[in-house]
Design a protein around this motif. Structure first.
Motif, PDB file in Angstrom:
ATOM      1  N   ASN A 116     -15.378  10.371 -16.649  1.00 35.93           N
ATOM      2  CA  ASN A 116     -15.587  11.773 -17.004  1.00 35.93           C
ATOM      3  C   ASN A 116     -14.385  12.636 -16.635  1.00 35.93           C
ATOM      4  N   LEU A 117     -13.672  12.241 -15.595  1.00 32.76           N
ATOM      5  CA  LEU A 117     -12.480  12.982 -15.188  1.00 32.76           C
ATOM      6  C   LEU A 117     -11.452  12.995 -16.312  1.00 32.76           C
ATOM      7  N   VAL A 127     -20.051  14.547  -9.872  1.00 32.99           N
ATOM      8  CA  VAL A 127     -19.704  14.895  -8.492  1.00 32.99           C
ATOM      9  C   VAL A 127     -20.967  15.245  -7.702  1.00 32.99           C
ATOM     10  N   LEU A 139     -18.133   8.924 -12.906  1.00 32.20           N
ATOM     11  CA  LEU A 139     -17.301   9.982 -12.338  1.00 32.20           C
ATOM     12  C   LEU A 139     -15.850   9.852 -12.800  1.00 32.20           C
ATOM     13  N   VAL A 140     -15.288   8.652 -12.703  1.00 29.76           N
ATOM     14  CA  VAL A 140     -13.872   8.456 -13.036  1.00 29.76           C
ATOM     15  C   VAL A 140     -13.617   8.650 -14.535  1.00 29.76           C
ATOM     16  N   LEU A 161     -18.553  15.531 -15.791  1.00 26.72           N
ATOM     17  CA  LEU A 161     -17.729  15.375 -14.592  1.00 26.72           C
ATOM     18  C   LEU A 161     -18.344  16.097 -13.396  1.00 26.72           C
TER      19      LEU A 161
END
Length: 256
Positions: free
Chosen positions: A63-64, A188, A60-61, A184
């Motif tokens: 991909n941000l 989520v 997640l991080v 991303l």
């Protein structure tokens, strides 16, 4: 008394950190493969649910950062251009995640690994596998569904997206950005779905959070390395990584 970090014995935790650092480097260099590397390696010494939880927050991080590397306008443009693939992926990640404890993963891994391996080998051999423009919309929906189904079960939904983007001839920079955007939003949904499924509980969530820093460090190192790859070399390494990914998925499907 054996030291425990994030719910794991220290040697196992340090091994997980090293794997995450390498996975982050690969993601920074070619834009994908972090969850594939992590789930494959983690599954060899961790229970399936712990292995899956470990990749969720690092993915997640990282991909941000990848999704917004070209700015907000480019992010929104990618959403508009690839909304079919994105919608199909998100919906079916949510659906499949609810069956993570019921679906036989060996079958899913084999069905994913075989076509990916065949496709990538043909690409390396110079065979054209381009999707005709009149079939592009259907391919986008279909591969999005496949990506979502596998993503919800295994945390891996990158290969179908890479296959699609390579088939339509997307250039390196756009490919990296689109991967980040779709990964991303998928991350989520995956996090939300596995909070609901019970996979991301206290100890598992702590383990996942502990791996965020090595993932980011690895990705930054990979970005520096990847900046030296031209378009042809980038595609070659991506195809080779797809072959290795497909073979690894087949290995896991056979329990080797």
């Amino acid at each position: 008394m054996e030291q425990v970090v994030a719910g794991l014995a220290l040697p196992m935790f340090l091994l997980a950190v090293a794997i995450t650092l390498f996975a982050g480097f690969v993601k920074g260099a070619v834009g994908f493969a972090m969850p594939m590397i992590m789930i494959s390696a983690f599954s060899s010494f961790l229970p399936p649910e712990v292995a899956l939880s470990g990749l969720i927050l690092p993915t997640l991080v990282t991909n941000l950062g990848q999704a917004f590397r070209d700015g907000v306008a480019a992010f929104v443009g990618s959403l508009r251009k690839y909304w079919r693939f994105l919608l199909a992926t998100l919906v079916f990640i949510t659906v499949a995640a609810q069956f993570v404890r019921d679906i036989p993963q060996p079958l899913f891994l084999a069905l994913l690994g075989l076509p990916i391996t065949v496709y990538a080998v043909l690409q390396l051999l110079g065979r054209s596998m381009a999707i005709k423009l009149e079939h592009q919309s259907r391919a986008e929906w279909g591969l999005g569904v496949v990506a979502g189904l596998y993503g919800g079960v295994s945390g891996v939904w990158g290969p179908p997206l890479i296959v699609y983007l390579m088939s339509i001839g997307v250039d390196k920079r756009e490919m990296l950005r689109v991967q980040g955007v779709i990964f991303l939003l998928g991350s989520v949904i995956l996090l939300s779905a596995h909070i609901n499924s019970g996979v991301m509980t206290g100890p598992n969530a702590a383990f996942s959070a502990a791996l965020v820093v090595p993932a980011v460090i690895g990705m930054l190192l990979g970005l520096r390395a990847g900046s030296h790859l031209n378009q042809a070399r980038f595609r070659w390494w991506t195809q080779l990584l797809l072959v290795l990914t497909g073979l690894n998925l087949l290995r896991r499907a056979m329990g080797l």
